[in-house]
Motif scaffolding. Structure first.
Motif, mmCIF file in Angstrom:
data_model
loop_
_atom_site.group_PDB
_atom_site.id
_atom_site.type_symbol
_atom_site.label_atom_id
_atom_site.label_comp_id
_atom_site.label_asym_id
_atom_site.label_seq_id
_atom_site.Cartn_x
_atom_site.Cartn_y
_atom_site.Cartn_z
ATOM 1 N N LYS A 159 0.843 -1.191 0.000
ATOM 2 C CA LYS A 159 0.000 0.000 0.000
ATOM 3 C C LYS A 159 0.874 1.235 0.000
ATOM 4 C CE LYS A 159 -3.990 -1.772 2.551
ATOM 5 N NZ LYS A 159 -4.817 -1.549 3.752
ATOM 6 N N ASP A 160 0.406 2.254 -0.725
ATOM 7 C CA ASP A 160 1.102 3.534 -0.694
ATOM 8 C C ASP A 160 0.694 4.279 0.585
ATOM 9 O OD1 ASP A 160 -1.286 4.959 -1.111
ATOM 10 O OD2 ASP A 160 -0.684 5.777 -3.035
ATOM 11 N N PRO A 161 1.228 5.461 0.837
ATOM 12 C CA PRO A 161 0.924 6.163 2.091
ATOM 13 C C PRO A 161 -0.563 6.460 2.321
ATOM 14 C CG PRO A 161 2.849 7.130 1.076
ATOM 15 C CD PRO A 161 2.284 6.149 0.085
ATOM 16 N N ASP A 162 -1.381 6.440 1.247
ATOM 17 C CA ASP A 162 -2.813 6.690 1.392
ATOM 18 C C ASP A 162 -3.639 5.412 1.370
ATOM 19 O OD1 ASP A 162 -3.156 9.654 1.507
ATOM 20 O OD2 ASP A 162 -1.922 9.475 -0.290
ATOM 21 N N GLY A 163 -2.970 4.261 1.394
ATOM 22 C CA GLY A 163 -3.693 2.997 1.404
ATOM 23 C C GLY A 163 -4.093 2.488 0.030
ATOM 24 N N ILE A 164 -3.590 3.118 -1.039
ATOM 25 C CA ILE A 164 -3.874 2.652 -2.391
ATOM 26 C C ILE A 164 -3.009 1.424 -2.658
ATOM 27 C CG2 ILE A 164 -3.761 3.222 -4.858
ATOM 28 C CD1 ILE A 164 -4.148 6.192 -3.955
ATOM 29 N N PHE A 165 -3.654 0.354 -3.110
ATOM 30 C CA PHE A 165 -2.921 -0.878 -3.359
ATOM 31 C C PHE A 165 -2.052 -0.770 -4.604
ATOM 32 C CE2 PHE A 165 -6.368 -2.652 -0.764
ATOM 33 C CZ PHE A 165 -5.622 -3.414 0.115
ATOM 34 N N VAL A 166 -0.841 -1.322 -4.510
ATOM 35 C CA VAL A 166 0.058 -1.472 -5.648
ATOM 36 C C VAL A 166 0.397 -2.956 -5.705
ATOM 37 C CG1 VAL A 166 2.283 -0.861 -6.675
ATOM 38 C CG2 VAL A 166 1.009 0.848 -5.347
ATOM 39 N N GLU A 167 0.133 -3.571 -6.848
ATOM 40 C CA GLU A 167 0.429 -4.989 -7.042
ATOM 41 C C GLU A 167 1.726 -5.108 -7.834
ATOM 42 O OE1 GLU A 167 -1.533 -8.986 -9.091
ATOM 43 O OE2 GLU A 167 -2.549 -7.062 -9.276
ATOM 44 N N ILE A 168 2.648 -5.897 -7.311
ATOM 45 C CA ILE A 168 3.890 -6.207 -8.007
ATOM 46 C C ILE A 168 3.717 -7.621 -8.562
ATOM 47 C CG2 ILE A 168 6.397 -6.411 -7.830
ATOM 48 C CD1 ILE A 168 5.314 -3.567 -7.212
ATOM 49 N N VAL A 169 3.888 -7.768 -9.858
ATOM 50 C CA VAL A 169 3.574 -9.049 -10.499
ATOM 51 C C VAL A 169 4.711 -9.515 -11.403
ATOM 52 C CG1 VAL A 169 2.353 -7.985 -12.454
ATOM 53 C CG2 VAL A 169 1.785 -10.308 -11.804
ATOM 54 N N GLN A 170 4.926 -10.835 -11.382
ATOM 55 C CA GLN A 170 5.823 -11.484 -12.344
ATOM 56 C C GLN A 170 4.940 -12.407 -13.143
ATOM 57 O OE1 GLN A 170 9.377 -13.509 -10.859
ATOM 58 N NE2 GLN A 170 9.229 -14.988 -12.516
ATOM 59 N N GLU A 171 4.870 -12.145 -14.420
ATOM 60 C CA GLU A 171 4.014 -12.923 -15.317
ATOM 61 C C GLU A 171 4.801 -13.176 -16.576
ATOM 62 O OE1 GLU A 171 1.392 -13.752 -18.434
ATOM 63 O OE2 GLU A 171 2.090 -11.700 -18.289
ATOM 64 N N ASP A 172 5.074 -14.441 -16.856
ATOM 65 C CA ASP A 172 5.991 -14.782 -17.936
ATOM 66 C C ASP A 172 5.308 -15.107 -19.251
ATOM 67 O OD1 ASP A 172 8.175 -14.452 -16.187
ATOM 68 O OD2 ASP A 172 7.851 -16.457 -15.393
ATOM 69 N N LYS A 173 3.977 -15.144 -19.261
ATOM 70 C CA LYS A 173 3.261 -15.430 -20.513
ATOM 71 C C LYS A 173 3.397 -14.238 -21.456
ATOM 72 C CE LYS A 173 -0.555 -16.340 -18.335
ATOM 73 N NZ LYS A 173 -1.954 -16.547 -18.056
#
Length: 149
Positions: free
Chosen positions: A133-147
Motif C-alpha cells: 500500500k502507498d501512504p494513502d492505502g492505495i494498493f500497488v500490485e507487483i507481479v511477475q508474469e511470464d506469458k
C-alpha cells in the motif's frame, strides 16, 4: 452513444487511436510521502505545481505517468468506507510488472517499503504477485508474469 455505435459511418474509417502515455490521477493526503513512496518504485518526478489549495506532482515510469493531487481541504474516507469502496466500480489498484518477483520483494524490503516476510502468491496460471500500500492505502500490485500477451 448507442446511435453512434450503430452508425458505422459516424466514425472516420482512417482514424487511428494509439497509446501515448498512460496517465493515472490519484488524490493523496501528503504529496511528499507519496512522491517518496513512488520514487522507491522507480518513478521520477517530472513536474510540480502548487498554490494555496492544491499541489500537483507528476511522476513518470516508462510510459506511465502518475498525477498526484493533494488538496488542502480534503476529507478522507474512514477505514470502513475504504473497505466498502472496493465494491464500487472504478480503479482499485496499480499493477507494476517485474522480471524477478523475489528480487523485487528484497529490493522493496531493503528500502523499508515492505516487510521482508511479505507473502508472494503464486496462481495456478503461473502468475506470481504481492501487494503493498502507498501512504494513502492505495494498493500497488507487483507481479511477475511470464506469458507473452
Amino acid at each position: 452513444m448507442e446511435e453512434l455505435l450503430k452508425n458505422e459511418n459516424s466514425v472516420k474509417k482512417d482514424l487511428d487511436f494509439r497509446p501515448y502515455n498512460i496517465s493515472i490521477n490519484m488524490t493523496v493526503k501528503d504529496p511528499e510521502s507519496s512522491r517518496d513512496f513512488y520514487k522507491n518504485l522507480g518513478f521520477e518526478e517530472t513536474y510540480r505545481w502548487s498554490d494555496d489549495d492544491l499541489t500537483v506532482i507528476h511522476m513518470k515510469l516508462n510510459n506511465l505517468i502518475l498525477e498526484l493531487f493533494s488538496f488542502k481541504n480534503n476529507n478522507h474516507s474512514s477505514e470502513d468506507q475504504l473497505a466498502e469502496e472496493l465494491k464500487i466500480t472504478g480503479v482499485k489498484h496499480l499493477v507494476l510488472k517485474v522480471d524477478d518477483i523475489k528480487e523485487a520483494r528484497q529490493f522493496l524490503s531493503d528500502k523499508g517499503v515492505i516487510n521482508k516476510d511479505t507473502k508472494i502468491i503464486k496462481e495456478t496460471s503461473g502468475i506470481q504477485y504481492f501487494f503493498l500500500k502507498d501512504p494513502d492505502g492505495i494498493f500497488v500490485e507487483i507481479v511477475q508474469e511470464d506469458k507473452k500477451m
